[in-house]
Design a protein around this motif. Structure first.
Motif, PDB file in Angstrom:
ATOM      1  N   LEU A 116      58.942  36.130  16.982  1.00 22.17           N
ATOM      2  CA  LEU A 116      59.920  37.178  17.500  1.00 22.17           C
ATOM      3  C   LEU A 116      60.641  37.750  16.511  1.00 22.17           C
ATOM      4  O   LEU A 116      60.906  38.846  16.358  1.00 22.17           O
ATOM      5  N   PHE A 117      60.967  36.877  15.406  1.00 29.82           N
ATOM      6  CA  PHE A 117      61.970  37.617  14.288  1.00 29.82           C
ATOM      7  C   PHE A 117      61.050  38.340  13.521  1.00 29.82           C
ATOM      8  O   PHE A 117      61.596  39.297  13.059  1.00 29.82           O
ATOM      9  N   GLY A 118      59.839  38.031  13.219  1.00 30.93           N
ATOM     10  CA  GLY A 118      58.978  38.978  12.524  1.00 30.93           C
ATOM     11  C   GLY A 118      58.713  40.264  13.297  1.00 30.93           C
ATOM     12  O   GLY A 118      58.980  41.418  12.556  1.00 30.93           O
ATOM     13  N   VAL A 119      58.723  40.345  14.666  1.00 34.14           N
ATOM     14  CA  VAL A 119      58.349  41.749  15.287  1.00 34.14           C
ATOM     15  C   VAL A 119      59.792  42.233  15.123  1.00 34.14           C
ATOM     16  O   VAL A 119      59.872  43.465  15.000  1.00 34.14           O
ATOM     17  N   ALA A 120      61.009  41.465  15.346  1.00 34.32           N
ATOM     18  CA  ALA A 120      62.137  42.296  15.357  1.00 34.32           C
ATOM     19  C   ALA A 120      62.679  42.780  14.107  1.00 34.32           C
ATOM     20  O   ALA A 120      63.296  43.928  14.004  1.00 34.32           O
ATOM     21  N   PHE A 121      62.119  42.188  13.023  1.00 33.53           N
ATOM     22  CA  PHE A 121      62.381  42.620  11.727  1.00 33.53           C
ATOM     23  C   PHE A 121      61.810  43.955  11.197  1.00 33.53           C
ATOM     24  O   PHE A 121      62.253  45.012  10.797  1.00 33.53           O
ATOM     25  N   PHE A 122      60.431  44.029  11.486  1.00 33.61           N
ATOM     26  CA  PHE A 122      59.517  45.357  11.193  1.00 33.61           C
ATOM     27  C   PHE A 122      60.038  46.518  12.107  1.00 33.61           C
ATOM     28  O   PHE A 122      60.064  47.562  11.812  1.00 33.61           O
ATOM     29  N   LEU A 123      60.402  46.007  13.314  1.00 33.71           N
ATOM     30  CA  LEU A 123      61.098  47.107  14.250  1.00 33.71           C
ATOM     31  C   LEU A 123      62.195  47.572  13.738  1.00 33.71           C
ATOM     32  O   LEU A 123      62.291  48.926  13.499  1.00 33.71           O
ATOM     33  N   LEU A 124      63.200  46.885  13.114  1.00 33.61           N
ATOM     34  CA  LEU A 124      64.310  47.382  12.596  1.00 33.61           C
ATOM     35  C   LEU A 124      64.091  48.184  11.148  1.00 33.61           C
ATOM     36  O   LEU A 124      64.820  48.917  10.950  1.00 33.61           O
ATOM     37  N   LEU A 125      63.072  47.551  10.567  1.00 30.52           N
ATOM     38  CA  LEU A 125      62.531  48.249   9.189  1.00 30.52           C
ATOM     39  C   LEU A 125      62.323  49.711   9.527  1.00 30.52           C
ATOM     40  O   LEU A 125      62.450  50.472   8.849  1.00 30.52           O
ATOM     41  N   ALA A 126      61.460  49.820  10.534  1.00 33.30           N
ATOM     42  CA  ALA A 126      61.073  51.103  10.837  1.00 33.30           C
ATOM     43  C   ALA A 126      62.383  51.894  11.452  1.00 33.30           C
ATOM     44  O   ALA A 126      62.247  53.212  11.244  1.00 33.30           O
ATOM     45  N   LEU A 127      63.224  51.485  12.073  1.00 34.77           N
ATOM     46  CA  LEU A 127      64.539  52.228  12.481  1.00 34.77           C
ATOM     47  C   LEU A 127      65.331  52.613  11.150  1.00 34.77           C
ATOM     48  O   LEU A 127      65.704  53.421  11.172  1.00 34.77           O
ATOM     49  N   ALA A 128      65.358  51.579  10.130  1.00 29.64           N
ATOM     50  CA  ALA A 128      66.062  51.919   9.104  1.00 29.64           C
ATOM     51  C   ALA A 128      65.432  53.067   8.362  1.00 29.64           C
ATOM     52  O   ALA A 128      66.137  54.045   7.696  1.00 29.64           O
ATOM     53  N   ALA A 129      63.977  52.964   8.305  1.00 38.44           N
ATOM     54  CA  ALA A 129      63.540  54.103   7.729  1.00 38.44           C
ATOM     55  C   ALA A 129      63.486  55.409   8.564  1.00 38.44           C
ATOM     56  O   ALA A 129      63.689  56.592   7.901  1.00 38.44           O
ATOM     57  N   LEU A 130      63.789  55.391   9.676  1.00 39.90           N
ATOM     58  CA  LEU A 130      64.156  56.590  10.512  1.00 39.90           C
ATOM     59  C   LEU A 130      65.522  57.066  10.220  1.00 39.90           C
ATOM     60  O   LEU A 130      65.486  58.517  10.094  1.00 39.90           O
ATOM     61  N   THR A 131      66.312  56.218   9.885  1.00 41.56           N
ATOM     62  CA  THR A 131      67.643  56.738   9.466  1.00 41.56           C
ATOM     63  C   THR A 131      67.710  57.667   8.188  1.00 41.56           C
ATOM     64  O   THR A 131      68.422  58.537   8.233  1.00 41.56           O
ATOM     65  N   SER A 132      66.840  57.090   7.498  1.00 41.26           N
ATOM     66  CA  SER A 132      66.590  57.923   6.253  1.00 41.26           C
ATOM     67  C   SER A 132      65.963  59.289   6.357  1.00 41.26           C
ATOM     68  O   SER A 132      66.216  60.165   5.663  1.00 41.26           O
ATOM     69  N   THR A 133      64.808  59.335   7.069  1.00 35.45           N
ATOM     70  CA  THR A 133      63.839  60.459   7.362  1.00 35.45           C
ATOM     71  C   THR A 133      64.499  61.446   7.811  1.00 35.45           C
ATOM     72  O   THR A 133      64.409  62.558   7.794  1.00 35.45           O
TER      73      THR A 133
END
Length: 449
Positions: A301-318
């Motif tokens: 669950l932590f791995g899924v949450a991390f890469f979900l948030l990594l994608a969201l972090a990338a989204l805030t930059s794009t």
């Protein structure tokens, strides 16, 4: 007249932090530290951030709010009849190029989110995970598909507007991202190689530190604070009249650096625990972190949450990059928001395709011995952002009235700006001299000993 923009100071702060943090501090910062010697790089990087980055960040926010326009039109308003707007043009081009290659990495985060959901990291050795990453990034099709998905979402959000799109996403993503990275960092400290990772990150050994490392530190300080790409000018133009620019700039810098350090702790403790190479390069976060999750209680669950948030972090930059370019389209080219966001987004996708293909063997594209992806990264971070910012500070420090700057930083005399004298001295003398030396070094005119 106040420009339509952010609904709250917190929203602006989260959007600016989102632009600064994003993949920059979770993907880019650790691998740059790793390839440039760890602690020595970190010390130089933080020094540049304080003495050069922060004054420029404040300056860009001032430019945006004073002119209430995009990064090109702002200079036309503040210096009518002059060619100061060339800084804005460089920023726009740099922002466009960064959006092009950055979206590729953002697409990687979606692929790894799917891999986490389908539990593909479980039972895999570090070598298998590394091969998994290489095979994926060199593929001619799959990374481009994910890049398209990511840019499609980015365009949709930017079309929705500043408050309804940029601010809303940032206010959700950044606090949760901080929590996830903090937990990962704490877990990393409990790993067997945790102290070795901390020693590498924080112990400054200058014996192998080079001018190339210094330029990388400079480039990343600009990259991570979104300097020289027009983002902070654009966000400044959306700031409310009562926003404390000095305080907001300091908070942005602190949040950005804090998350970078925590991400570094999380990753380098893992690197040394698994005996991996800290100089892995751009794939560091995608190669090392999947090794950590199986060790954690609830690691799936932590791995899924991390890469979900990594994608969201990338989204805030794009979305920050595309919003800056969209603002240019609206203010300087008289386009509607929809036409600007869609048109520029499609053009950026073309750059993304070239960037992605350059990492593979089938359609290898190289410039000066570097893949197109790495060439654009180096060109923007080490040269374009620096030059654009240099023009900005020369204009503000030497050609713009001192009282106008003070007026903006004190909100027309309504708040105190006790830092102003120090800021203005740094802006006028220290930062320009430092940047001249840096620019000369970046072009090979000055050589390190």
């Amino acid at each position: 007249m106040e420009r339509r923009g952010f609904n709250s100071s917190f929203g602006m702060l989260m959007a600016a932090v989102g632009s600064a943090v994003g993949l920059g501090n979770i993907w880019r910062f650790p691998y740059i530290v790793g390839t440039n010697g760890g602690g020595a790089f970190l010390l130089v990087y933080i020094s540049i951030l304080v003495f050069i980055g922060l004054p420029i960040l404040i300056s860009e926010m001032v430019i945006g709010r004073r002119a209430r326009s995009d990064s090109v039109d702002s200079f036309k308003k503040l210096a009518p009849g002059k060619k100061r707007y060339i800084s804005g043009l460089i920023s726009v081009i740099a922002s466009f190029l960064i959006l092009g290659f950055y979206s590729v990495v953002a697409g990687w985060s979606l692929e790894y989110l799917i891999k986490s959901i389908t539990n593909q990291f479980s039972g895999s050795s570090p070598q298998v995970i590394e091969t998994m990453f290489t095979s994926f990034t060199s593929s001619p099709i799959k990374p481009i598909v994910w890049t398209f998905v990511f840019l499609f979402v980015t365009i949709f959000i930017v079309k929705s507007g500043v408050a309804s799109g940029v601010e809303k996403v940032s206010k959700f993503a950044i606090p949760v991202l901080f929590f996830i990275v903090l937990v990962l960092g704490i877990r990393g400290l409990t790993l067997e190689g945790g102290m070795d990772g901390l020693r590498f990150l924080f112990y400054p050994d200058f014996s192998n530190f080079t001018m190339e490392g210094f330029l990388a530190a400079l480039g990343h300080s600009f990259f991570t604070l979104s300097l020289g790409v027009g983002i902070m000018i654009t966000y400044g133009s959306y700031a409310k009249d009562d926003e404390n620019i000095g305080k907001s700039s300091l908070l942005i810098s602190i949040c950005d650096t804090t998350i970078a350090l925590i991400a570094g702790i999380a990753i380098f403790t893992s690197v040394f625990t698994f005996g991996l190479n800290p100089g892995e390069g751009p794939g560091l976060v995608f190669v090392t972190l999947p090794n950590v999750f199986p060790l954690m209680p609830g690691g799936y669950l932590f791995g899924v949450a991390f890469f979900l948030l990594l994608a969201l972090a990338a989204l805030t930059s794009t979305i920050s990059l595309l919003e800056t370019l969209t603002a240019f389209g609206i203010d300087s080219m008289n386009l509607s928001r929809n036409k600007a966001a869609i048109g520029i987004g499609v053009c950026a996708f073309v750059v993304s395709i070239i960037s992605s293909l350059s990492l593979g063997d089938t359609f290898s594209i190289q410039i000066g011995g570097l893949s197109f992806f790495d060439f654009v990264d180096k060109l923007t971070s080490n040269y374009m952002l620096t030059i654009a910012s240099f023009i900005e500070i020369i204009f503000l420090g030497w050609f713009y009235k001192r009282e106008y700057l003070k007026d903006e930083l004190t909100n027309h005399g309504k708040i105190k700006a006790s830092f102003f004298k120090v800021y203005y001295f740094m802006l006028k003398y220290v930062v320009p001299i430092a940047m001249v030396l840096i620019i000369l070094s970046s072009f090979g005119i000055l050589k390190s000993a």
